[in-house]
Motif scaffolding. Structure first.
Motif, PDB file in Angstrom:
ATOM      1  N   GLN A  62      -4.619 -19.213  48.451  1.00  0.00           N
ATOM      2  CA  GLN A  62      -3.781 -18.653  47.378  1.00  0.00           C
ATOM      3  C   GLN A  62      -2.910 -19.736  46.751  1.00  0.00           C
ATOM      4  OE1 GLN A  62      -1.474 -14.997  48.330  1.00  0.00           O
ATOM      5  NE2 GLN A  62       0.317 -16.216  47.789  1.00  0.00           N
ATOM      6  N   GLU A  63      -2.272 -20.553  47.580  1.00  0.00           N
ATOM      7  CA  GLU A  63      -1.375 -21.586  47.062  1.00  0.00           C
ATOM      8  C   GLU A  63      -2.152 -22.732  46.406  1.00  0.00           C
ATOM      9  OE1 GLU A  63       1.804 -20.824  46.914  1.00  0.00           O
ATOM     10  OE2 GLU A  63       1.132 -18.992  47.894  1.00  0.00           O
ATOM     11  N   ILE A  64      -3.333 -23.037  46.908  1.00  0.00           N
ATOM     12  CA  ILE A  64      -4.165 -24.063  46.279  1.00  0.00           C
ATOM     13  C   ILE A  64      -4.543 -23.655  44.863  1.00  0.00           C
ATOM     14  CG2 ILE A  64      -6.506 -25.044  46.325  1.00  0.00           C
ATOM     15  CD1 ILE A  64      -6.139 -25.306  49.393  1.00  0.00           C
ATOM     16  N   GLU A  65      -4.885 -22.380  44.675  1.00  0.00           N
ATOM     17  CA  GLU A  65      -5.216 -21.899  43.330  1.00  0.00           C
ATOM     18  C   GLU A  65      -4.010 -22.013  42.401  1.00  0.00           C
ATOM     19  OE1 GLU A  65      -8.243 -21.187  42.102  1.00  0.00           O
ATOM     20  OE2 GLU A  65      -8.835 -21.938  44.080  1.00  0.00           O
ATOM     21  N   ALA A  66      -2.807 -21.742  42.925  1.00  0.00           N
ATOM     22  CA  ALA A  66      -1.589 -21.882  42.123  1.00  0.00           C
ATOM     23  C   ALA A  66      -1.370 -23.337  41.729  1.00  0.00           C
ATOM     24  CB  ALA A  66      -0.386 -21.355  42.904  1.00  0.00           C
ATOM     25  N   MET A  67      -1.648 -24.262  42.649  1.00  0.00           N
ATOM     26  CA  MET A  67      -1.502 -25.685  42.352  1.00  0.00           C
ATOM     27  C   MET A  67      -2.503 -26.139  41.290  1.00  0.00           C
ATOM     28  SD  MET A  67      -0.950 -27.092  46.238  1.00  0.00           S
ATOM     29  CE  MET A  67      -0.894 -28.820  45.805  1.00  0.00           C
ATOM     30  N   LYS A  68      -3.742 -25.675  41.420  1.00  0.00           N
ATOM     31  CA  LYS A  68      -4.763 -26.044  40.432  1.00  0.00           C
ATOM     32  C   LYS A  68      -4.371 -25.601  39.025  1.00  0.00           C
ATOM     33  CE  LYS A  68      -8.839 -25.902  43.462  1.00  0.00           C
ATOM     34  NZ  LYS A  68     -10.114 -25.203  43.727  1.00  0.00           N
ATOM     35  N   SER A  69      -3.743 -24.446  38.931  1.00  0.00           N
ATOM     36  CA  SER A  69      -3.390 -23.903  37.612  1.00  0.00           C
ATOM     37  C   SER A  69      -2.279 -24.699  36.938  1.00  0.00           C
ATOM     38  CB  SER A  69      -2.953 -22.436  37.749  1.00  0.00           C
ATOM     39  OG  SER A  69      -1.706 -22.331  38.409  1.00  0.00           O
ATOM     40  N   LYS A  70      -1.546 -25.520  37.696  1.00  0.00           N
ATOM     41  CA  LYS A  70      -0.443 -26.304  37.136  1.00  0.00           C
ATOM     42  C   LYS A  70      -0.877 -27.679  36.645  1.00  0.00           C
ATOM     43  CE  LYS A  70       3.028 -23.454  37.906  1.00  0.00           C
ATOM     44  NZ  LYS A  70       3.927 -22.975  36.843  1.00  0.00           N
ATOM     45  N   GLY A  71      -1.985 -28.188  37.174  1.00  0.00           N
ATOM     46  CA  GLY A  71      -2.368 -29.555  36.859  1.00  0.00           C
ATOM     47  C   GLY A  71      -3.379 -29.642  35.730  1.00  0.00           C
ATOM     48  N   SER A  72      -3.708 -30.871  35.330  1.00  0.00           N
ATOM     49  CA  SER A  72      -4.682 -31.095  34.264  1.00  0.00           C
ATOM     50  C   SER A  72      -6.042 -31.496  34.818  1.00  0.00           C
ATOM     51  CB  SER A  72      -4.170 -32.182  33.313  1.00  0.00           C
ATOM     52  OG  SER A  72      -3.919 -33.385  34.019  1.00  0.00           O
ATOM     53  N   CYS A  73      -6.156 -31.620  36.141  1.00  0.00           N
ATOM     54  CA  CYS A  73      -7.446 -31.893  36.776  1.00  0.00           C
ATOM     55  C   CYS A  73      -8.051 -30.576  37.253  1.00  0.00           C
ATOM     56  CB  CYS A  73      -7.271 -32.832  37.975  1.00  0.00           C
ATOM     57  SG  CYS A  73      -6.597 -34.461  37.556  1.00  0.00           S
ATOM     58  N   ASP A  92      -8.922 -30.101  40.218  1.00  0.00           N
ATOM     59  CA  ASP A  92      -8.435 -29.885  41.580  1.00  0.00           C
ATOM     60  C   ASP A  92      -6.928 -30.098  41.632  1.00  0.00           C
ATOM     61  OD1 ASP A  92      -9.410 -29.117  44.221  1.00  0.00           O
ATOM     62  OD2 ASP A  92      -8.747 -31.103  44.862  1.00  0.00           O
ATOM     63  N   ILE A  93      -6.369 -30.382  42.812  1.00  0.00           N
ATOM     64  CA  ILE A  93      -4.914 -30.390  43.008  1.00  0.00           C
ATOM     65  C   ILE A  93      -4.271 -31.755  42.792  1.00  0.00           C
ATOM     66  CG2 ILE A  93      -5.009 -28.418  44.566  1.00  0.00           C
ATOM     67  CD1 ILE A  93      -4.713 -30.355  46.923  1.00  0.00           C
ATOM     68  N   GLU A  94      -5.011 -32.731  42.254  1.00  0.00           N
ATOM     69  CA  GLU A  94      -4.393 -34.022  41.956  1.00  0.00           C
ATOM     70  C   GLU A  94      -3.203 -33.855  41.015  1.00  0.00           C
ATOM     71  OE1 GLU A  94      -8.599 -35.385  42.999  1.00  0.00           O
ATOM     72  OE2 GLU A  94      -7.800 -33.730  41.847  1.00  0.00           O
ATOM     73  N   ALA A  95      -2.191 -34.688  41.221  1.00  0.00           N
ATOM     74  CA  ALA A  95      -1.034 -34.751  40.314  1.00  0.00           C
ATOM     75  C   ALA A  95      -0.235 -33.459  40.260  1.00  0.00           C
ATOM     76  CB  ALA A  95      -1.469 -35.159  38.901  1.00  0.00           C
ATOM     77  N   THR A  96      -0.267 -32.670  41.323  1.00  0.00           N
ATOM     78  CA  THR A  96       0.607 -31.498  41.402  1.00  0.00           C
ATOM     79  C   THR A  96       1.463 -31.612  42.650  1.00  0.00           C
ATOM     80  OG1 THR A  96      -1.033 -30.202  42.625  1.00  0.00           O
ATOM     81  CG2 THR A  96      -1.052 -29.988  40.241  1.00  0.00           C
ATOM     82  N   GLU A  97       2.573 -30.924  42.632  1.00  0.00           N
ATOM     83  CA  GLU A  97       3.466 -30.919  43.786  1.00  0.00           C
ATOM     84  C   GLU A  97       3.797 -29.488  44.160  1.00  0.00           C
ATOM     85  OE1 GLU A  97       7.992 -32.217  44.337  1.00  0.00           O
ATOM     86  OE2 GLU A  97       6.634 -33.917  44.222  1.00  0.00           O
ATOM     87  N   TYR A  98       3.793 -29.234  45.451  1.00  0.00           N
ATOM     88  CA  TYR A  98       4.064 -27.890  45.958  1.00  0.00           C
ATOM     89  C   TYR A  98       5.285 -27.949  46.870  1.00  0.00           C
ATOM     90  CZ  TYR A  98       3.509 -23.591  48.653  1.00  0.00           C
ATOM     91  OH  TYR A  98       3.727 -22.392  49.262  1.00  0.00           O
ATOM     92  N   VAL A 108       9.212 -22.357  46.708  1.00  0.00           N
ATOM     93  CA  VAL A 108       9.198 -22.448  45.252  1.00  0.00           C
ATOM     94  C   VAL A 108       7.775 -22.376  44.722  1.00  0.00           C
ATOM     95  CG1 VAL A 108       9.804 -23.892  43.261  1.00  0.00           C
ATOM     96  CG2 VAL A 108      11.306 -23.828  45.270  1.00  0.00           C
ATOM     97  N   GLY A 109       6.844 -22.976  45.472  1.00  0.00           N
ATOM     98  CA  GLY A 109       5.444 -22.994  45.054  1.00  0.00           C
ATOM     99  C   GLY A 109       5.132 -24.214  44.212  1.00  0.00           C
ATOM    100  N   ALA A 110       4.052 -24.146  43.466  1.00  0.00           N
ATOM    101  CA  ALA A 110       3.651 -25.250  42.588  1.00  0.00           C
ATOM    102  C   ALA A 110       4.460 -25.137  41.306  1.00  0.00           C
ATOM    103  CB  ALA A 110       2.155 -25.170  42.294  1.00  0.00           C
ATOM    104  N   ASN A 111       5.517 -25.923  41.216  1.00  0.00           N
ATOM    105  CA  ASN A 111       6.469 -25.702  40.125  1.00  0.00           C
ATOM    106  C   ASN A 111       6.517 -26.806  39.079  1.00  0.00           C
ATOM    107  OD1 ASN A 111       7.580 -27.453  42.024  1.00  0.00           O
ATOM    108  ND2 ASN A 111       9.666 -26.865  41.574  1.00  0.00           N
ATOM    109  N   HIS A 112       5.905 -27.952  39.326  1.00  0.00           N
ATOM    110  CA  HIS A 112       5.900 -28.976  38.289  1.00  0.00           C
ATOM    111  C   HIS A 112       4.796 -29.999  38.524  1.00  0.00           C
ATOM    112  CE1 HIS A 112       8.439 -30.698  41.481  1.00  0.00           C
ATOM    113  NE2 HIS A 112       8.091 -31.879  41.018  1.00  0.00           N
ATOM    114  N   ILE A 113       4.571 -30.813  37.508  1.00  0.00           N
ATOM    115  CA  ILE A 113       3.529 -31.835  37.550  1.00  0.00           C
ATOM    116  C   ILE A 113       4.167 -33.187  37.832  1.00  0.00           C
ATOM    117  CG2 ILE A 113       1.616 -32.875  36.260  1.00  0.00           C
ATOM    118  CD1 ILE A 113       1.403 -29.828  36.815  1.00  0.00           C
ATOM    119  N   VAL A 114       3.508 -33.988  38.651  1.00  0.00           N
ATOM    120  CA  VAL A 114       4.030 -35.307  38.997  1.00  0.00           C
ATOM    121  C   VAL A 114       3.223 -36.366  38.264  1.00  0.00           C
ATOM    122  CG1 VAL A 114       4.545 -36.883  40.879  1.00  0.00           C
ATOM    123  CG2 VAL A 114       4.617 -34.430  41.273  1.00  0.00           C
ATOM    124  N   GLY A 115       3.830 -37.009  37.287  1.00  0.00           N
ATOM    125  CA  GLY A 115       3.223 -38.162  36.641  1.00  0.00           C
ATOM    126  C   GLY A 115       1.933 -37.883  35.891  1.00  0.00           C
TER     127      GLY A 115
END
Length: 217
Positions: A104-115, A117-123, A127-134
């Protein structure tokens, strides 16, 4: 025996591993191109995944990494290794199903990033996946026939061994699709159930029906 000695005794002395009271770092057993670092501080646990075989040549202009491709996506490594560590008693979870929570949380992370997969996301826990890193740098992997987590879920179907390599399947409808993997995750069969029995090609395999898996011996 500490964690690294234990993991090396199971998987070979060549494995890179370092552990202390508050941290564990090692090359993923599922994909050695990924280094996983787990650190505990107070009541929080942080997990960092690094693709050691790839780099971003120009992370601002390019969204793909260069270097040797990995075997698994980072999300598959995260899921596989945390379930492995839960299985070994290294990671303890208060969740009823750690696998369900992680997916469930991996899917939330994927939805935040531009890749993909979960690259360049922070959880962050709570709070959950709340912002993009770099800037994004999407890693590359080999084509893989089938990937499955190391943990084998309790199946909702019955198995009865009839003879060597032959099993009767109970509790599923005729015609349902099933998959058979070897113990390394390679897909051996993908068929529809004809009648209520199957013949498998090896002595020990993993049967998957409706997303549930069971080891057949």
């Amino acid at each position: 025996m500490n964690f690294c000695d234990s993991i090396k005794s199971k998987n070979g002395s060549a494995l890179e591993c370092a552990s202390s009271v508050s941290s564990i770092g090692y090359n993923s057993l599922a994909d050695t191109s990924v280094y996983i670092l787990i650190q505990k501080e107070n009541d929080f646990m942080s997990v960092m995944l690094t693709r050691t075989s790839q780099t971003c040549e120009d992370p601002i202009q390019n969204d793909k990494a260069v270097g040797n491709p990995g075997v698994l996506t980072l999300s598959e490594v995260l899921l596989t290794e945390l379930l492995r560590l839960e299985n070994w008693g290294v990671v303890k979870s208060s969740k009823e199903s750690l696998e369900k929570f992680l997916r469930q949380e991996i899917e939330a992370m994927k939805s935040k990033g531009s890749c993909d997969d979960i690259e360049a996301t922070e959880y962050t826990e709570g709070v959950g996946a709340n912002h993009i890193v770099g800037p994004a740098c999407c890693s590359v992997i080999q084509n893989k026939t089938a990937i499955f987590p190391i943990k084998i879920a309790t199946p909702n179907f019955g198995i009865q061994k009839i003879a060597q390599g032959k099993f009767r399947i109970e509790g599923v409808n005729a015609g349902v699709e099933y998959k058979v993997f070897d113990m390394n995750g390679k897909l051996l069969q993908q068929k529809n159930l004809n009648g209520n029995s199957i013949q498998v090609p090896h002595q020990s395999v993993i049967l998957e029906i409706n997303g549930m898996r069971k080891v057949l011996k």
